[in-house]
Write an enzyme that holds these catalytic residues in place. Sequence first.
Site, PDB file in Angstrom:
ATOM      1  N   GLU A   1      65.754  -2.523  47.550  1.00 21.17           N
ATOM      2  CA  GLU A   1      67.106  -2.224  48.014  1.00 21.17           C
ATOM      3  C   GLU A   1      67.694  -1.021  47.276  1.00 21.17           C
ATOM      4  OE1 GLU A   1      66.907  -6.816  47.730  1.00 21.17           O
ATOM      5  OE2 GLU A   1      65.842  -5.077  46.917  1.00 21.17           O
TER       6      GLU A   1
ATOM      7  N   ALA B   1      29.789 -16.445  49.197  1.00 17.69           N
ATOM      8  CA  ALA B   1      28.792 -15.856  50.090  1.00 17.69           C
ATOM      9  C   ALA B   1      27.671 -16.874  50.241  1.00 17.69           C
ATOM     10  CB  ALA B   1      28.256 -14.550  49.506  1.00 17.69           C
TER      11      ALA B   1
ATOM     12  N   HIS C   1      64.176  -2.145  42.423  1.00 16.52           N
ATOM     13  CA  HIS C   1      63.842  -2.984  43.563  1.00 16.52           C
ATOM     14  C   HIS C   1      63.977  -2.182  44.859  1.00 16.52           C
ATOM     15  CE1 HIS C   1      64.575  -7.084  41.381  1.00 16.52           C
ATOM     16  NE2 HIS C   1      63.677  -6.315  40.776  1.00 16.52           N
TER      17      HIS C   1
ATOM     18  N   LEU D   1      32.912  -8.308  37.445  1.00 17.29           N
ATOM     19  CA  LEU D   1      34.074  -8.749  38.228  1.00 17.29           C
ATOM     20  C   LEU D   1      35.104  -7.641  38.433  1.00 17.29           C
ATOM     21  CD1 LEU D   1      34.566 -12.278  36.596  1.00 17.29           C
ATOM     22  CD2 LEU D   1      33.351 -11.711  38.702  1.00 17.29           C
TER      23      LEU D   1
END
Length: 361
Positions: free
Chosen positions: A46, A148, A44, A198
């Site tokens: 931190e 669109a 993480h 896609l």
Amino acid sequence: MRLALRLARKGIPRTSPNPAVGAVLVRGSRVVGAGYHRAPGMPHAEIEAIRAAGRAARGADLYVTLEPCVHTGRTGPCAEAIVRSGIRRVAAAMEDPNPLVRGRGFRVLAQAGIAVHVGILETEARILNESFCRWVVTGRPFVTLKLAISLDGQIAGASGASRWITGEKARARVHRMRSTTDAVLVGGRTFRVDDPLLTARSRRGRNPRRVVLASDLARASRSRLLRAGGEDTIFVCPRGGDGGSADRLRKAGAQVLLLPSRRGRIDAGVFLAALGREGITSLLVEGGGETAGWLAAAGAVDRYVFFVAPLLLGEGIRAVSGFSAVSPGRGKRLLFTSVRRMGEDLVVTAEPARQPANPGD
């Protein structure tokens, strides 16, 4: 904190379904360590900052974009690591909405004698992790509807042809949107007519998972999606509408979700909850009009992004269909959040308007 937010953005979208988090350690006016969460299973933010600072972490101030965790998942609890490091003060942009954390990280720090400050650039931090916040609280992804359209509200001509309504800059922007979302959705008609891949043709980012909502799966095995490899593709179909094709799609590497339906129609909430269980925190809906109308009517769209071209198509295919409002007062009221030029087109962004509170409540 602004530096921590910039670092956190580097992790998008690879951190999903984890939040994007950045952290900066400061002693006096000098940054002694910094880091961000890169992907699930990796340290993480931190922890990265503490490791980068080394011994300089002791007595330093930590700026972090999200409350430090207290539970053990793929990695250990960050709050305990902060206590062990000798950090004297923690400034966090926001509380973690995850029920496993939600204030517990701050309490661990305070009980160890660490000063805690919460709320610095909180709005920016919430926007950064809006998808995570939606998913971890509701189990559903944050939904963006992108269309669109021509100036008269059509997404295709009378023949169904839609290439190209908008210009190159707008299309490039769509690919960048795909690269920063978990999954892209199209309805069955768009899937049959356009046979889309896609993919995100963007130098930076990644290809999203592809989701196809279909009433039957008979034609799916012949699609370009399957020919290019079905991995990271999810076909969603009403139970009983798979036509015996589900097994063939699974063998090709795709995932098939057969969901309960009523009169052949899947409830939008059931659909989104199913995607949430697959770890999808953000969903970009790209059409067609019936899919857009299905989600809009259910109040399931969190953000609308319309790329509007200076073009008239007359009797074409409507951008949003499948539901009707008997009067303007019964329509889905939205609030514009931005309108800007993109090449020859306009990009109009809107969000659902908050309904006024009932005075009697």
